[in-house]
Design an enzyme around this catalytic site. Structure first.
Site, PDB file in Angstrom:
ATOM      1  CB  CYS A 123      -7.312  41.756  38.543  1.00 50.74           C
ATOM      2  SG  CYS A 123      -6.998  41.081  36.893  1.00 50.74           S
ATOM      3  N   GLY A 164     -12.671  38.639  38.847  1.00 50.00           N
ATOM      4  CA  GLY A 164     -13.561  38.385  37.717  1.00 50.00           C
ATOM      5  C   GLY A 164     -14.925  39.023  37.874  1.00 50.00           C
ATOM      6  CG  ASP A 197     -20.259  44.005  38.230  1.00 54.13           C
ATOM      7  OD1 ASP A 197     -19.890  43.397  39.263  1.00 54.13           O
ATOM      8  OD2 ASP A 197     -19.844  45.134  37.937  1.00 54.13           O
ATOM      9  NE  ARG A 199     -17.254  44.576  40.037  1.00 54.89           N
ATOM     10  CZ  ARG A 199     -16.688  45.544  39.335  1.00 54.89           C
ATOM     11  NH1 ARG A 199     -15.434  45.919  39.620  1.00 54.89           N
ATOM     12  NH2 ARG A 199     -17.337  46.132  38.356  1.00 54.89           N
TER      13      ARG A 199
END
Length: 271
Positions: A123, A164, A197, A199
């Site tokens: 981040c 993000g 999300d 990720r």
């Protein structure tokens, strides 16, 4: 990020044991040979002694850097093409958005039967600029502080490709504008046509397989999805450990959105 290594230096690192390759299960494999249809393999450089000042503590940690073999091969292939063409001045073409993830080993966690672990998504705004729109920077510092307080330390896995929640810094900047217009952090992702999300925790799981092995871990997280994602890659023994830090007036709505999305955050913790 620039991931090219001169082949002679690469060979030197391999011979000294400073450059290894692991598969998705964390097992060391041939650092040169490329296996066809290999689902995942990571190249790891380290350990590198690194004096740090985190959470107001001056510590000596060990740093490891990791990159996927497929991405590294693409860079080396392009480097060979440029070299053969005599275009040394065009090596700037090797710059890319590939994720170079890191592991910080704090203390001696290999001694622990159940080490502390933090899988931290990068981040820039929180970790570097100390933004108070999120709690990422304080979570990073607090994790290292907790590991330092433990007798045996812990492992911090820093996921550079997770900005993000995996959408990247450019898209994240756009979501901030949408949030200022009234959307929450998850709604803003959806407005851009992206998942809440995005990720991928496969790299993190492979690194934990290598560094932790079969030992159970205490994962510093409030996010059940992160626990389930890591378990899906074969990490069976994970105990989620609450990890709240950096709550302020600017990020309470952000934390409330996390709570509503499933994070284990109590209402009275973000009043």
């Amino acid at each position: 990020m620039f991931t090219y290594l001169n082949p002679k230096i690469r060979q030197k690192l391999i011979e000294s044991g400073k450059l290894i390759r692991i598969n998705a299960q964390g097992k060391i494999i041939d650092p040169i040979k490329v296996v066809e249809n290999e689902s995942l393999s990571l190249n790891i450089i380290g350990p590198i002694p690194l004096p740090v000042n985190i959470s107001d503590k001056k510590l000596q940690v060990l740093w490891y850097a990791a990159v996927r073999t497929t991405e590294l091969n693409q860079v080396e292939s392009l480097a060979n093409q440029l070299r053969e063409a005599g275009e040394q001045n065009l090596f700037s073409k090797l710059a890319s958005s590939m994720a170079i993830n890191s592991v910080l080993v704090v203390g001696d966690p290999h001694k622990s039967e159940s080490p502390l672990v933090r899988v931290h998504s990068s981040c820039l705004t929180g970790d570097v600029f100390y933004s108070q729109r999120c709690e990422c920077g304080p979570q990073l510092s607090h994790a290292v502080g907790r590991m330092n307080e433990e007798g045996d330390g812990g492992y911090l896995v820093y996921m550079a490709g997770h900005e993000g929640r995996g959408i990247g810094l450019w898209a994240k900047a756009a979501t901030y504008i949408l949030q200022d217009e009234g959307e929450n952090t998850y709604q803003a992702n959806k407005s851009l046509g992206l998942d809440e999300d995005c990720r991928d925790f496969s790299d993190a799981a492979a690194l934990l397989h290598y560094f932790v092995g079969e030992r159970p871990i205490r994962l510093l997280t409030n996010n059940p999805k992160k626990v389930n994602d890591l378990k899906s890659f074969g990490l069976k023994y994970i105990t989620p450990t609450k990890h709240l830090a950096g709550i302020n007036q600017n990020n309470k709505a952000y934390l409330a959105a996390k709570r509503d999305w499933g994070h284990l955050i109590d209402d009275d913790e973000i009043k």
